[in-house]
Design an enzyme around this catalytic site. Sequence first.
Site, PDB file in Angstrom:
ATOM      1  N   ASP A   1     -71.176  39.054 -25.705  1.00 29.72           N
ATOM      2  CA  ASP A   1     -72.236  38.205 -25.164  1.00 29.72           C
ATOM      3  C   ASP A   1     -73.605  38.659 -25.699  1.00 29.72           C
ATOM      4  OD1 ASP A   1     -72.857  36.043 -23.452  1.00 29.72           O
ATOM      5  OD2 ASP A   1     -73.478  37.402 -21.837  1.00 29.72           O
TER       6      ASP A   1
ATOM      7  N   HIS B   1     -80.700  34.038 -15.363  1.00 27.50           N
ATOM      8  CA  HIS B   1     -79.809  35.206 -15.288  1.00 27.50           C
ATOM      9  C   HIS B   1     -80.146  36.055 -14.058  1.00 27.50           C
ATOM     10  CE1 HIS B   1     -79.327  34.879 -19.840  1.00 27.50           C
ATOM     11  NE2 HIS B   1     -78.101  34.990 -19.425  1.00 27.50           N
ATOM     12  N   GLY B   2     -79.127  36.522 -13.382  1.00 27.97           N
ATOM     13  CA  GLY B   2     -79.330  37.546 -12.347  1.00 27.97           C
ATOM     14  C   GLY B   2     -79.833  37.041 -11.016  1.00 27.97           C
TER      15      GLY B   2
ATOM     16  N   HIS C   1     -75.387  29.819 -18.807  1.00 21.43           N
ATOM     17  CA  HIS C   1     -75.529  31.221 -18.422  1.00 21.43           C
ATOM     18  C   HIS C   1     -76.182  31.257 -17.033  1.00 21.43           C
ATOM     19  CE1 HIS C   1     -74.832  33.417 -22.387  1.00 21.43           C
ATOM     20  NE2 HIS C   1     -74.467  32.164 -22.580  1.00 21.43           N
ATOM     21  N   GLY C   2     -76.127  32.421 -16.388  1.00 19.07           N
ATOM     22  CA  GLY C   2     -76.722  32.524 -15.053  1.00 19.07           C
ATOM     23  C   GLY C   2     -75.854  31.864 -13.997  1.00 19.07           C
TER      24      GLY C   2
ATOM     25  N   ASN D   1     -71.011  31.425 -17.439  1.00 10.95           N
ATOM     26  CA  ASN D   1     -71.003  32.892 -17.412  1.00 10.95           C
ATOM     27  C   ASN D   1     -71.412  33.425 -16.045  1.00 10.95           C
ATOM     28  OD1 ASN D   1     -70.425  32.785 -20.100  1.00 10.95           O
ATOM     29  ND2 ASN D   1     -72.254  33.872 -20.789  1.00 10.95           N
ATOM     30  N   VAL D   2     -70.668  34.413 -15.588  1.00 11.69           N
ATOM     31  CA  VAL D   2     -70.960  35.026 -14.283  1.00 11.69           C
ATOM     32  C   VAL D   2     -71.044  36.543 -14.454  1.00 11.69           C
ATOM     33  CG1 VAL D   2     -70.178  35.311 -11.899  1.00 11.69           C
ATOM     34  CG2 VAL D   2     -69.647  33.188 -13.143  1.00 11.69           C
TER      35      VAL D   2
HETATM   36  P1  13P Z   1     -75.526  35.940 -13.932  1.00  9.86           P
HETATM   37  O1  13P Z   1     -75.563  37.455 -13.998  1.00  9.86           O
HETATM   38  O2  13P Z   1     -76.764  35.364 -13.402  1.00  9.86           O
HETATM   39  O3  13P Z   1     -74.304  35.445 -13.245  1.00  9.86           O
HETATM   40  O4  13P Z   1     -75.434  35.452 -15.464  1.00  9.86           O
HETATM   41  C1  13P Z   1     -74.520  36.029 -16.347  1.00  9.86           C
HETATM   42  C2  13P Z   1     -74.727  35.550 -17.734  1.00  9.86           C
HETATM   43  O5  13P Z   1     -75.196  34.461 -17.955  1.00  9.86           O
HETATM   44  C3  13P Z   1     -74.333  36.421 -18.835  1.00  9.86           C
HETATM   45  O6  13P Z   1     -74.559  35.871 -20.081  1.00  9.86           O
END
Ligand code: 13P
Length: 285
Positions: free
Chosen positions: A82, A180-181, A208-209, A230-231
Amino acid sequence: MTLVSLAGMLRKARCEGYAVGGFYAWNLELVQSVVNAAEGECSPAVLLINQTGLNYAGLEYYAAFAKKAAEKATVPIVLHLDHAQNLELVTQCIRCGFSSVMFDGSAFPLETNIELTRKVVEAAHGVGVSVEAELGRVPRAGNGLPVEVSEASMTDPDEARRFVDTTGIDALAVSVGTVHGLYKRYARLDFNRLKRIGDLTDVPLVLHGGTGIPDDAVHKAVELGVCKINVGEALRRAYLNGLKGALGNNSGKNDVMDVLASARLEAENVVRGKMRLFRSAGKAD
Ligand code: 13P
């Protein structure tokens, strides 16, 4: 079933109307959480790791156990790098057996992003490895709180068409409001933008996120062409909570393996929930 490429996995997801989860797996136990969940839910899954995670685990160690876990799985698993920001890391991961890589040139001007992404596609496709790339920029939440996702950082649909056509990528990560996050609030997605990107490009889209996307938005995004979500944050929290619980005074757990197994199970349960939400559960045929 075994280690497979991302391109084929996402083609099937697109045809059948679900999204595959890309799950961050920073260590052996989390790799097992994801693979156990995938087998339990009869779901395909993507194992995610980035440069920071590989610096921690060591690329060769990590690739060896993650690849073995994928090869022995009874369901299809992708081993995916990633957010790579340089060609050297991409090449090293391909050599170590990753079946998919994401090149993130989103910090560069469009023309540079296109040029670098094309080089990654050339290197990866030559050996059957899939490529995801990013256009627009998905910001990172500070302390779990959302930052403003400016229009300027979102993916421009016309640029997306050109980017996809000229690079030959297998999947496009888009910026349409996710962050993200995020864990204290949910993101608000720009569905009009997502629809336009989907209409103009003929490629599976990636969000993502994934931790901060509300459930109903997940389903709408899938209808508009999102095939991978993505998680990371949700898994990080589950694993750490599992560790904290198992290390608490009253848990009675004194063995390293008992403590780690508790954390592994907490994370597995989160992954299982996401697989059902993304409707990939039962799709591992
Ligand atoms: P989160 O950590 O917000 O779930 O996002 C993960 C991500 O997009 C990794 O590429």
